[in-house]
Scaffold this motif. Structure first.
Motif, short mmCIF file in Angstrom:
data_model
loop_
_atom_site.label_atom_id
_atom_site.label_comp_id
_atom_site.label_asym_id
_atom_site.label_seq_id
_atom_site.Cartn_x
_atom_site.Cartn_y
_atom_site.Cartn_z
N HIS A 1 21.02 81.66 24.34
CA HIS A 1 21.78 82.50 25.27
C HIS A 1 21.00 82.78 26.57
CE1 HIS A 1 23.38 83.46 21.23
NE2 HIS A 1 24.54 83.49 21.85
N ILE A 2 19.70 82.63 26.50
CA ILE A 2 18.86 82.99 27.64
C ILE A 2 19.14 82.11 28.85
CG2 ILE A 2 16.85 81.50 27.19
CD1 ILE A 2 15.11 83.97 27.77
N ILE A 3 19.72 80.90 28.62
CA ILE A 3 19.97 80.01 29.75
C ILE A 3 20.98 80.60 30.72
CG2 ILE A 3 19.43 77.96 28.37
CD1 ILE A 3 22.45 77.43 28.20
N PHE A 4 21.76 81.58 30.27
CA PHE A 4 22.79 82.16 31.14
C PHE A 4 22.19 83.08 32.21
CE2 PHE A 4 25.40 81.04 27.42
CZ PHE A 4 26.37 80.29 28.06
N PHE A 5 20.88 83.35 32.13
CA PHE A 5 20.28 84.16 33.19
C PHE A 5 20.32 83.40 34.52
CE2 PHE A 5 16.36 81.71 32.85
CZ PHE A 5 15.76 81.87 34.11
N ILE A 6 20.38 82.07 34.46
CA ILE A 6 20.39 81.27 35.69
C ILE A 6 21.68 81.49 36.48
CG2 ILE A 6 20.30 78.93 36.64
CD1 ILE A 6 18.52 78.17 34.24
N PRO A 7 22.88 81.31 35.88
CA PRO A 7 24.09 81.58 36.68
C PRO A 7 24.23 83.05 37.07
CG PRO A 7 24.65 81.09 34.38
CD PRO A 7 23.21 80.73 34.57
N ILE A 8 23.69 83.96 36.27
CA ILE A 8 23.76 85.38 36.63
C ILE A 8 22.93 85.64 37.89
CG2 ILE A 8 23.23 87.74 35.90
CD1 ILE A 8 23.74 86.79 33.01
N THR B 1 21.70 88.65 27.74
CA THR B 1 21.35 87.26 27.48
C THR B 1 19.86 87.07 27.22
OG1 THR B 1 21.14 86.83 29.86
CG2 THR B 1 23.27 86.42 28.84
N MET B 2 19.02 87.86 27.90
CA MET B 2 17.57 87.65 27.81
C MET B 2 16.92 88.41 26.66
SD MET B 2 16.60 87.70 31.89
CE MET B 2 14.84 87.37 31.59
N LEU B 3 17.43 89.61 26.39
CA LEU B 3 16.78 90.46 25.38
C LEU B 3 17.51 90.50 24.05
CD1 LEU B 3 15.69 93.64 27.41
CD2 LEU B 3 14.28 91.69 26.72
N TYR B 4 18.84 90.49 24.09
CA TYR B 4 19.61 90.80 22.90
C TYR B 4 20.43 89.64 22.34
CZ TYR B 4 18.23 95.35 24.70
OH TYR B 4 17.50 96.41 25.19
N ASN B 5 20.16 88.43 22.84
CA ASN B 5 20.78 87.21 22.27
C ASN B 5 22.30 87.28 22.22
OD1 ASN B 5 18.15 86.19 21.77
ND2 ASN B 5 18.07 87.33 19.84
N GLN B 6 22.89 87.76 23.31
CA GLN B 6 24.34 87.87 23.40
C GLN B 6 24.87 87.03 24.56
OE1 GLN B 6 25.34 92.01 23.76
NE2 GLN B 6 24.23 92.61 21.93
N LEU B 7 26.11 86.62 24.44
CA LEU B 7 26.76 85.92 25.54
C LEU B 7 27.13 86.92 26.64
CD1 LEU B 7 29.15 83.52 23.61
CD2 LEU B 7 27.16 82.85 24.96
#
Length: 260
Positions: free
Chosen positions: A138-145, A219-225
């Motif tokens: 899920h951490i990969i979503f920090f990029i579009p955010i 996404t980075m800490l809590y493994n959520q979408l």
């Protein structure tokens, strides 16, 4: 829009050189040099973690990383918005003597702040590792955010840059509004835990910086979408703000030199 992208391509190298020059000038007379880019955000994180984590007994999981993610996003947003208001007037010599699309000045500034945010993100990942945060895909979503944060902030910056030339009190008004947003964005507290009902919804969805901070933490800490719906909503708003900003600058940029 074709003119905008053409100018970005044409002046891209200038923006990079300008950002590098500013970064070098910031630490030119400092003994610790580039280490200040690490020391400053770490010190703020330690202060907020101590005050709100230990003094006020905040029980949010991975609180130090929680705070640092918020500070990283806020610092970029705050610097870009605050710096954009007087960006044209502070570069009056360049604006009067040489033609350059005025949003290139903001682009150069954004590269400077992106570099610093990159350093803060590296520190964040190191801190997460030290705290034992379990990473997932899920951490990969920090990029579009982060990309949405950049696009949104750039759009706001262009609009403020345009009106900052003629509205003398805009800088003071912006500073007041930024202070309000700072405390309402949940940088050092979890809005979901502290508030409920309509107020929670307003702070987390109507306030874009609070929403983006919250999605980064999910996404980075809590493994959520992340909430794709609201990310798309604010991406749409960000693109509209950019179109407005580009239109204002193209329309008025020939008159800036006369006003300043």
């Amino acid at each position: 829009m074709n003119k905008f992208f053409s100018n970005i391509k044409k002046y891209h190298k200038y923006a990079i050189r300008s950002a590098k020059a500013e970064l070098k000038s910031e630490v030119a007379d400092s003994y610790l040099n580039w280490l200040w880019w690490i020391i400053e955000p770490v010190c703020f994180m330690l202060i907020y973690t101590f005050i709100f984590g230990y003094v006020f007994h905040n029980k949010t999981p991975y609180f130090a990383s929680f705070v640092f993610i918020g500070l990283t996003a806020w610092d970029f947003f705050n610097r870009m918005v605050k710096g954009s208001v007087k960006l044209i007037t502070s570069n009056r010599d360049l604006v009067k003597k040489v033609y350059i699309p005025k949003y290139i000045l903001l682009l150069a500034k954004s590269y400077t702040y992106l570099f610093k945010m990159g350093i803060s993100m590296i520190i964040t990942f190191c801190l997460m590792f030290a705290q034992g945060v379990r990473l997932s895909w899920h951490i990969i979503f920090f990029i579009p955010i982060i990309a949405i944060l950049y696009i949104l902030t750039f759009g706001i910056g262009m609009i403020l840059m345009n009106y900052g030339v003629t509205v003398n009190d805009l800088a003071n008004l912006t500073n007041v509004l930024l202070r309000m947003v700072f405390y309402l964005s949940g940088i050092f507290y979890n809005i979901n835990e502290r508030l409920a009902g309509p107020l929670c919804f307003i702070l987390l969805r109507v306030n874009p910086i609070a929403m983006l901070m919250n999605e980064l933490r999910r996404t980075m800490l809590y493994n959520q979408l992340p909430s794709f719906k609201w990310l798309l909503v604010w991406l749409g708003i960000a693109l509209i703000l950019n179109v407005i900003g580009i239109h204002l600058i193209h329309k008025n940029e020939n008159s800036y030199a006369k006003v300043i």
